[in-house]
Design a protein around this motif. Structure first.
Motif, PDB file in Angstrom:
ATOM      1  N   GLU A  53      48.242  64.860  67.565  1.00  0.00           N
ATOM      2  CA  GLU A  53      48.663  65.200  66.206  1.00  0.00           C
ATOM      3  C   GLU A  53      47.523  65.747  65.354  1.00  0.00           C
ATOM      4  OE1 GLU A  53      51.764  63.312  63.121  1.00  0.00           O
ATOM      5  OE2 GLU A  53      50.063  62.009  63.550  1.00  0.00           O
ATOM      6  N   MET A  54      46.296  65.402  65.678  1.00  0.00           N
ATOM      7  CA  MET A  54      45.164  65.791  64.843  1.00  0.00           C
ATOM      8  C   MET A  54      44.267  66.833  65.513  1.00  0.00           C
ATOM      9  SD  MET A  54      44.041  62.029  63.424  1.00  0.00           S
ATOM     10  CE  MET A  54      45.267  60.860  62.845  1.00  0.00           C
ATOM     11  N   PHE A 186      49.720  64.487  59.394  1.00  0.00           N
ATOM     12  CA  PHE A 186      49.522  63.363  60.310  1.00  0.00           C
ATOM     13  C   PHE A 186      50.513  62.235  60.041  1.00  0.00           C
ATOM     14  CE2 PHE A 186      45.264  65.068  58.946  1.00  0.00           C
ATOM     15  CZ  PHE A 186      45.182  66.024  59.951  1.00  0.00           C
TER      16      PHE A 186
END
Length: 231
Positions: A53-54, A186
């Motif tokens: 996700e990051m 996020f």
């Protein structure tokens, strides 16, 4: 030029950042999970999903930000039968396809090994793929649009990394109001208001589409590109 040769060429023209960025992002996430000083499966699973996700979206966003302004002698590009913005769109497509392949393979490994389910907010193996897909497309659309506006890979990449860092370090402030929550990158691993996750993911996908269209409109104005080359 044969289709396969064409797409291979576009991947090479997209640059090493597009090729190496996603695998390195995943590798960094795995290394961080292995070095995790806090015991517990949930924490380790959060780090692994956090890599998707990051780290992966950041790598894709920076790669897409570097697409505009890489070609020398832009006047020659503008005289080719295929428009320059179509060429750049192809490069963005191969960049995102490679990123998606790396992310999907990583997600599949996490699902098969059980780490995916160990994070309570995983949203399942199917809808949960929006964990990486939505922020990846969102940051990539931003990078592509920034490249079209600034015509500078450095400036466009700086904008992408700055936004990413702001949302990392000021997560609480970003989620105080609904617009900030809907555009928060996020939401899976850093949390969001219950019930906002699906809307957040769809908003990021919509923002990606709008930003990509904006970039294509700007790239269709050849006089801007020629002016940049003259400067």
């Amino acid at each position: 030029m044969r289709p396969l040769t064409l797409w291979r060429y576009e991947m090479l023209r997209a640059g090493w950042a597009a090729l190496l960025g996603p695998p390195i992002a995943v590798a960094v996430g795995v290394a961080a999970a292995l070095a995790n000083p806090v015991p517990g499966d949930a924490t380790t699973a959060r780090i692994l999903l956090g890599a998707l996700e990051m780290a992966v979206p950041l790598a894709a966003g920076v790669a897409c930000a570097s697409l505009v302004g890489r070609d020398p002698a832009i006047e020659l590009q503008l005289t080719a039968p295929t428009s320059y913005r179509v060429t750049l769109l192809r490069r963005m497509a191969v960049t995102l396809a490679w990123t998606a392949a790396v992310a999907a393979l990583t997600a599949a490994v996490l699902i098969v090994t059980g780490w995916w389910a160990r994070w309570p907010a995983n949203h399942g193996p199917l809808a949960g793929q929006l964990t990486w897909l939505a922020p990846t497309l969102g940051l990539s659309g931003l990078g592509f649009a920034a490249g079209a506006v600034f015509r500078s890979p450095a400036a466009a990449g700086a904008l992408v990394t700055t936004l990413w860092a702001i949302q990392q370090f000021f997560a609480g402030s970003a989620q105080e109001h609904l617009p900030g929550r809907l555009l928060y990158l996020f939401a899976t691993t850093r949390g969001t208001v219950p019930g906002d996750w699906a809307a957040n993911r769809l908003t990021l996908l919509g923002a990606a589409a709008v930003l990509t269209v904006l970039a294509l409109v700007l790239l269709g104005r050849s006089e801007r590109l020629v002016k940049e080359e003259d400067e």
